[in-house]
Write a protein that holds these residues in place. Structure first.
Motif, PDB file in Angstrom:
ATOM      1  N   PHE A 141       0.832  -1.200   0.000  1.00 42.31           N
ATOM      2  CA  PHE A 141       0.000   0.000   0.000  1.00 42.31           C
ATOM      3  C   PHE A 141       0.871   1.257   0.000  1.00 42.31           C
ATOM      4  O   PHE A 141       0.608   2.206  -0.744  1.00 42.31           O
ATOM      5  CB  PHE A 141      -0.939   0.032   1.205  1.00 42.31           C
ATOM      6  CG  PHE A 141      -1.650   1.352   1.336  1.00 42.31           C
ATOM      7  CD1 PHE A 141      -2.811   1.599   0.624  1.00 42.31           C
ATOM      8  CD2 PHE A 141      -1.136   2.365   2.138  1.00 42.31           C
ATOM      9  CE1 PHE A 141      -3.447   2.833   0.691  1.00 42.31           C
ATOM     10  CE2 PHE A 141      -1.762   3.600   2.223  1.00 42.31           C
ATOM     11  CZ  PHE A 141      -2.919   3.831   1.499  1.00 42.31           C
ATOM     12  N   VAL A 142       1.903   1.281   0.834  1.00 43.51           N
ATOM     13  CA  VAL A 142       2.783   2.445   0.891  1.00 43.51           C
ATOM     14  C   VAL A 142       3.427   2.689  -0.468  1.00 43.51           C
ATOM     15  O   VAL A 142       3.527   3.838  -0.931  1.00 43.51           O
ATOM     16  CB  VAL A 142       3.856   2.269   1.978  1.00 43.51           C
ATOM     17  CG1 VAL A 142       4.879   3.401   1.905  1.00 43.51           C
ATOM     18  CG2 VAL A 142       3.225   2.225   3.355  1.00 43.51           C
ATOM     19  N   ARG A 143       3.851   1.630  -1.124  1.00 45.47           N
ATOM     20  CA  ARG A 143       4.448   1.787  -2.461  1.00 45.47           C
ATOM     21  C   ARG A 143       3.422   2.339  -3.446  1.00 45.47           C
ATOM     22  O   ARG A 143       3.722   3.267  -4.211  1.00 45.47           O
ATOM     23  CB  ARG A 143       4.997   0.447  -2.952  1.00 45.47           C
ATOM     24  CG  ARG A 143       5.657   0.527  -4.334  1.00 45.47           C
ATOM     25  CD  ARG A 143       6.369  -0.770  -4.667  1.00 45.47           C
ATOM     26  NE  ARG A 143       5.474  -1.902  -4.747  1.00 45.47           N
ATOM     27  CZ  ARG A 143       5.825  -3.160  -4.498  1.00 45.47           C
ATOM     28  NH1 ARG A 143       7.069  -3.436  -4.121  1.00 45.47           N
ATOM     29  NH2 ARG A 143       4.946  -4.136  -4.600  1.00 45.47           N
ATOM     30  N   ALA A 144       2.210   1.801  -3.419  1.00 44.49           N
ATOM     31  CA  ALA A 144       1.170   2.289  -4.322  1.00 44.49           C
ATOM     32  C   ALA A 144       0.828   3.748  -4.037  1.00 44.49           C
ATOM     33  O   ALA A 144       0.674   4.559  -4.958  1.00 44.49           O
ATOM     34  CB  ALA A 144      -0.084   1.422  -4.188  1.00 44.49           C
ATOM     35  N   PHE A 145       0.700   4.079  -2.754  1.00 49.43           N
ATOM     36  CA  PHE A 145       0.410   5.452  -2.360  1.00 49.43           C
ATOM     37  C   PHE A 145       1.478   6.402  -2.889  1.00 49.43           C
ATOM     38  O   PHE A 145       1.178   7.466  -3.450  1.00 49.43           O
ATOM     39  CB  PHE A 145       0.333   5.538  -0.834  1.00 49.43           C
ATOM     40  CG  PHE A 145       0.229   6.935  -0.291  1.00 49.43           C
ATOM     41  CD1 PHE A 145      -1.001   7.550  -0.158  1.00 49.43           C
ATOM     42  CD2 PHE A 145       1.365   7.627   0.099  1.00 49.43           C
ATOM     43  CE1 PHE A 145      -1.103   8.841   0.335  1.00 49.43           C
ATOM     44  CE2 PHE A 145       1.280   8.920   0.598  1.00 49.43           C
ATOM     45  CZ  PHE A 145       0.049   9.534   0.712  1.00 49.43           C
ATOM     46  N   SER A 146       2.735   6.032  -2.728  1.00 49.48           N
ATOM     47  CA  SER A 146       3.842   6.883  -3.157  1.00 49.48           C
ATOM     48  C   SER A 146       3.851   7.059  -4.667  1.00 49.48           C
ATOM     49  O   SER A 146       3.991   8.182  -5.188  1.00 49.48           O
ATOM     50  CB  SER A 146       5.169   6.288  -2.677  1.00 49.48           C
ATOM     51  OG  SER A 146       5.198   6.155  -1.272  1.00 49.48           O
ATOM     52  N   TYR A 147       3.696   5.954  -5.381  1.00 58.39           N
ATOM     53  CA  TYR A 147       3.730   6.054  -6.839  1.00 58.39           C
ATOM     54  C   TYR A 147       2.494   6.754  -7.398  1.00 58.39           C
ATOM     55  O   TYR A 147       2.572   7.405  -8.457  1.00 58.39           O
ATOM     56  CB  TYR A 147       3.904   4.675  -7.476  1.00 58.39           C
ATOM     57  CG  TYR A 147       5.354   4.322  -7.697  1.00 58.39           C
ATOM     58  CD1 TYR A 147       6.131   5.057  -8.605  1.00 58.39           C
ATOM     59  CD2 TYR A 147       5.957   3.288  -7.006  1.00 58.39           C
ATOM     60  CE1 TYR A 147       7.465   4.747  -8.805  1.00 58.39           C
ATOM     61  CE2 TYR A 147       7.297   2.975  -7.200  1.00 58.39           C
ATOM     62  CZ  TYR A 147       8.046   3.710  -8.111  1.00 58.39           C
ATOM     63  OH  TYR A 147       9.379   3.417  -8.306  1.00 58.39           O
ATOM     64  N   PHE A 148       1.365   6.656  -6.712  1.00 57.30           N
ATOM     65  CA  PHE A 148       0.175   7.353  -7.190  1.00 57.30           C
ATOM     66  C   PHE A 148       0.397   8.863  -7.176  1.00 57.30           C
ATOM     67  O   PHE A 148      -0.003   9.573  -8.103  1.00 57.30           O
ATOM     68  CB  PHE A 148      -1.036   6.970  -6.337  1.00 57.30           C
ATOM     69  CG  PHE A 148      -2.358   7.495  -6.843  1.00 57.30           C
ATOM     70  CD1 PHE A 148      -2.625   7.626  -8.197  1.00 57.30           C
ATOM     71  CD2 PHE A 148      -3.353   7.860  -5.941  1.00 57.30           C
ATOM     72  CE1 PHE A 148      -3.854   8.104  -8.653  1.00 57.30           C
ATOM     73  CE2 PHE A 148      -4.574   8.342  -6.376  1.00 57.30           C
ATOM     74  CZ  PHE A 148      -4.829   8.464  -7.736  1.00 57.30           C
ATOM     75  N   HIS A 149       1.048   9.363  -6.146  1.00 60.85           N
ATOM     76  CA  HIS A 149       1.392  10.774  -6.150  1.00 60.85           C
ATOM     77  C   HIS A 149       2.469  11.073  -7.205  1.00 60.85           C
ATOM     78  O   HIS A 149       2.359  12.044  -7.965  1.00 60.85           O
ATOM     79  CB  HIS A 149       1.877  11.210  -4.769  1.00 60.85           C
ATOM     80  CG  HIS A 149       0.771  11.525  -3.811  1.00 60.85           C
ATOM     81  ND1 HIS A 149      -0.084  12.576  -3.991  1.00 60.85           N
ATOM     82  CD2 HIS A 149       0.367  10.916  -2.668  1.00 60.85           C
ATOM     83  CE1 HIS A 149      -0.969  12.621  -3.000  1.00 60.85           C
ATOM     84  NE2 HIS A 149      -0.714  11.619  -2.185  1.00 60.85           N
ATOM     85  N   LEU A 150       3.497  10.252  -7.276  1.00 60.25           N
ATOM     86  CA  LEU A 150       4.607  10.524  -8.187  1.00 60.25           C
ATOM     87  C   LEU A 150       4.175  10.511  -9.648  1.00 60.25           C
ATOM     88  O   LEU A 150       4.576  11.388 -10.430  1.00 60.25           O
ATOM     89  CB  LEU A 150       5.718   9.495  -7.970  1.00 60.25           C
ATOM     90  CG  LEU A 150       6.671   9.737  -6.809  1.00 60.25           C
ATOM     91  CD1 LEU A 150       7.523   8.503  -6.554  1.00 60.25           C
ATOM     92  CD2 LEU A 150       7.566  10.950  -7.078  1.00 60.25           C
ATOM     93  N   VAL A 151       3.377   9.536 -10.042  1.00 54.11           N
ATOM     94  CA  VAL A 151       3.035   9.409 -11.459  1.00 54.11           C
ATOM     95  C   VAL A 151       2.146  10.558 -11.911  1.00 54.11           C
ATOM     96  O   VAL A 151       2.218  11.006 -13.071  1.00 54.11           O
ATOM     97  CB  VAL A 151       2.390   8.038 -11.744  1.00 54.11           C
ATOM     98  CG1 VAL A 151       0.949   7.966 -11.214  1.00 54.11           C
ATOM     99  CG2 VAL A 151       2.426   7.711 -13.238  1.00 54.11           C
ATOM    100  N   ARG A 152       1.319  11.072 -11.015  1.00 59.03           N
ATOM    101  CA  ARG A 152       0.484  12.218 -11.393  1.00 59.03           C
ATOM    102  C   ARG A 152       1.291  13.492 -11.519  1.00 59.03           C
ATOM    103  O   ARG A 152       0.922  14.399 -12.272  1.00 59.03           O
ATOM    104  CB  ARG A 152      -0.645  12.400 -10.371  1.00 59.03           C
ATOM    105  CG  ARG A 152      -1.732  11.345 -10.466  1.00 59.03           C
ATOM    106  CD  ARG A 152      -2.828  11.558  -9.432  1.00 59.03           C
ATOM    107  NE  ARG A 152      -2.380  11.247  -8.077  1.00 59.03           N
ATOM    108  CZ  ARG A 152      -3.132  11.415  -6.994  1.00 59.03           C
ATOM    109  NH1 ARG A 152      -4.373  11.901  -7.100  1.00 59.03           N
ATOM    110  NH2 ARG A 152      -2.651  11.094  -5.805  1.00 59.03           N
ATOM    111  N   VAL A 153       2.399  13.563 -10.819  1.00 58.93           N
ATOM    112  CA  VAL A 153       3.235  14.766 -10.859  1.00 58.93           C
ATOM    113  C   VAL A 153       4.264  14.699 -11.981  1.00 58.93           C
ATOM    114  O   VAL A 153       4.500  15.699 -12.667  1.00 58.93           O
ATOM    115  CB  VAL A 153       3.929  14.964  -9.497  1.00 58.93           C
ATOM    116  CG1 VAL A 153       4.991  16.047  -9.575  1.00 58.93           C
ATOM    117  CG2 VAL A 153       2.899  15.311  -8.421  1.00 58.93           C
TER     118      VAL A 153
END
Length: 501
Positions: A141-153
């Motif tokens: 979940f932490v990895r998904a959360f982090s990448y969800f922010h990163l990929v949108r930016v």
């Protein structure tokens, strides 16, 4: 919850969370899972350490969430004597050496590597699924959360789902496409939804549950424009809200009151900051409040300030406006209107009014900074349902739950905003939902993501009704931020940079 998260600060260094400038040069969290992880408690230590990285000055303490605020049309720079990197972020004229990006890019990868190490460590224990998968799910979940922010930016960027034990291995890594990154995010969230508990111990909201994973799945699918799946996931959370313990807070202001932050049913996922405690490398440094607070009358920084149009166009009958702004201050017994503020405009009220056990300017607060509230699940369900079926009673009903809460002025009921009727065109109804999202989540860093996914940049920054005119906004460039130059120098495989940088 506060006691639990005191542990995070001390555990952060256990997994090597020291300072560094560049991911490829000196990766963070470099250690061998097979030697560190001996028990499930070791896996939990790594997961908690990842939270400590995110609850830091470079990410949810200031830099990252303030960058998202600047990119939206609700906040602009108040004190123009602030650092150039913030002004560039706000004014859409930054280059790829922007200091804010150079701070939060590597910090996100620190959190990702801690999560990757926790996942690998959990697998290495070779325990039955029911004894270890809940912790592996939390790491994913932490990895998904982090990448969800990163990929949108950033769009395309390195997707790393393995623990880094050899720093040189990352000097040749290439970018991964957005589509492939989203596949990884969805897979991680599906696993988390399957294996995380319905509630965490003591019902803490700063660790994810199955409901948290489903809520983020709904947001991911909404971002991708897959409205049927977004609706399905949001409806799952709504139908099981009692199982997960979710509800709207009766008083909207409760969501931003640090004194009761641990007991909020509306919080789906948040980062817990501890009053007047700071850790190494910016951990637990909540500097959001001083960024928002009035410069000359409170000693705050007065940097992130709404435009006058944001305040003037918001109907004063809406309780959310009262909560969201500070338009007067009492100083030494004297009421001071906003014309007396150093930046003579109303300032942000969320988080600022009730920071709990903080220092004199609200830094190192007791806030649980929420990234996701149950109100957003209702909004996602309304938008997705309307996209699928057009305006309908179900979609209006979800929106009206939020509007009904906005009519509660801390116990006094009023008649504004009125309920929505699904008797308008589909474009009008969708626009209404997006506008209600703008008000409900004002200053909560959601607005930029809505502008991007709905391709609203030219309308909101260049249009005649712009709340924050930004004449340099360029849709061919500014929906993505640049990869830091420092990363490109170390690893040329990350080139080319995003268009326009």
């Amino acid at each position: 919850m506060k006691n639990l998260h005191k542990i995070i600060i001390s555990l952060g260094l256990v997994i090597g969370l020291g300072a560094c400038a560049d991911l490829e040069e000196k990766p963070i969290g470099v250690f061998a899972p097979e030697t560190f992880f001996q028990t499930p408690k070791d896996v939990e230590t790594a997961v908690l350490g990842a939270y400590g990285v995110i609850a830091s000055e470079n990410l949810f303490g200031r830099q990252f969430i303030c960058a998202l605020q600047f990119r939206g049309d609700m906040i602009t720079i108040g004190n123009r004597a602030t650092s150039a990197e913030r002004i560039q972020m706000n004014d859409f004229n930054m280059d790829s050496d922007n200091g804010m990006i150079r701070r939060f890019w590597p910090q996100w990868f620190q959190a990702i590597n801690a999560a990757n190490s926790a996942e690998a460590g959990g697998i290495s224990l070779d325990l039955p699924d029911n004894e270890i998968n809940y912790l592996i799910a939390e790491a994913r979940f932490v990895r998904a959360f982090s990448y969800f922010h990163l990929v949108r930016v950033f769009g395309d960027l390195p997707y790393i789902n393995f623990p880094v034990t050899d720093p040189t291995s990352l000097k040749t890594i290439s970018k991964t496409s957005e589509a492939e990154i989203y596949q990884g995010i969805i897979a991680d969230l599906e696993f988390a939804k399957q294996w995380l508990p319905n509630k965490q111990k003591n019902d803490v909201r700063t660790r994810p549950s199955a409901g948290t994973a489903a809520s983020y799945l709904a947001s991911v699918y909404l971002t991708l424009g897959d409205y049927q799946k977004a609706y399905t996931e949001a409806k799952f959370v709504i139908d099981n809200k009692d199982l997960f313990g979710y509800a709207l807070e009766a008083n909207f202001e409760n969501n931003f009151n640090a004194n009761i932050a641990d007991n909020l049913k509306e919080t789906i996922f948040a980062f817990d900051f501890l009053g007047q405690i700071s850790g190494s490398n910016g951990q637990n440094d909540d500097s959001l409040v001083p960024m928002l607070a009035v410069l000359n009358l409170t000693g705050g920084y007065g940097v992130s300030v709404p435009t006058q149009a944001v305040y003037d166009t918001w109907d004063a009958r809406d309780y959310r406006k009262k909560v969201s702004f500070v338009d007067t201050l009492v100083v030494n017994g004297v009421k001071r209107p906003y014309k007396d503020f150093s930046t003579p405009r109303p300032h942000v009220g969320k988080w600022v009014k009730l920071p709990g056990n903080a220092n004199a300017i609200g830094r190192y607060s007791d806030h649980n900074i929420a990234d996701f509230r149950y109100a957003e699940v209702l909004m996602i369900a309304a938008e997705a349902s309307a996209e699928i079926n057009g305006p309908n009673a179900e979609a209006a009903g979800y929106l009206n739950q939020i509007r009904a809460r906005a009519r509660n002025w801390a116990g006094t009921q009023v008649d504004f905003p009125a309920d929505v009727m699904p008797s308008m065109s589909k474009p009008e109804f969708i626009d209404l939902i997006i506008e209600d999202r703008r008000l409900e989540f004002a200053f909560e860093w959601k607005r930029w993501y809505d502008i991007k996914r709905r391709n609203l940049g030219e309308k909101v920054f260049l249009g005649p009704n712009s709340l924050e005119p930004q004449p340099t906004f360029d849709p061919s460039r500014d929906y993505l931020m640049p990869i830091p130059d420092s990363e490109l120098r170390i690893n040329p495989n990350l080139a080319p940079n995003n268009p326009g940088y």
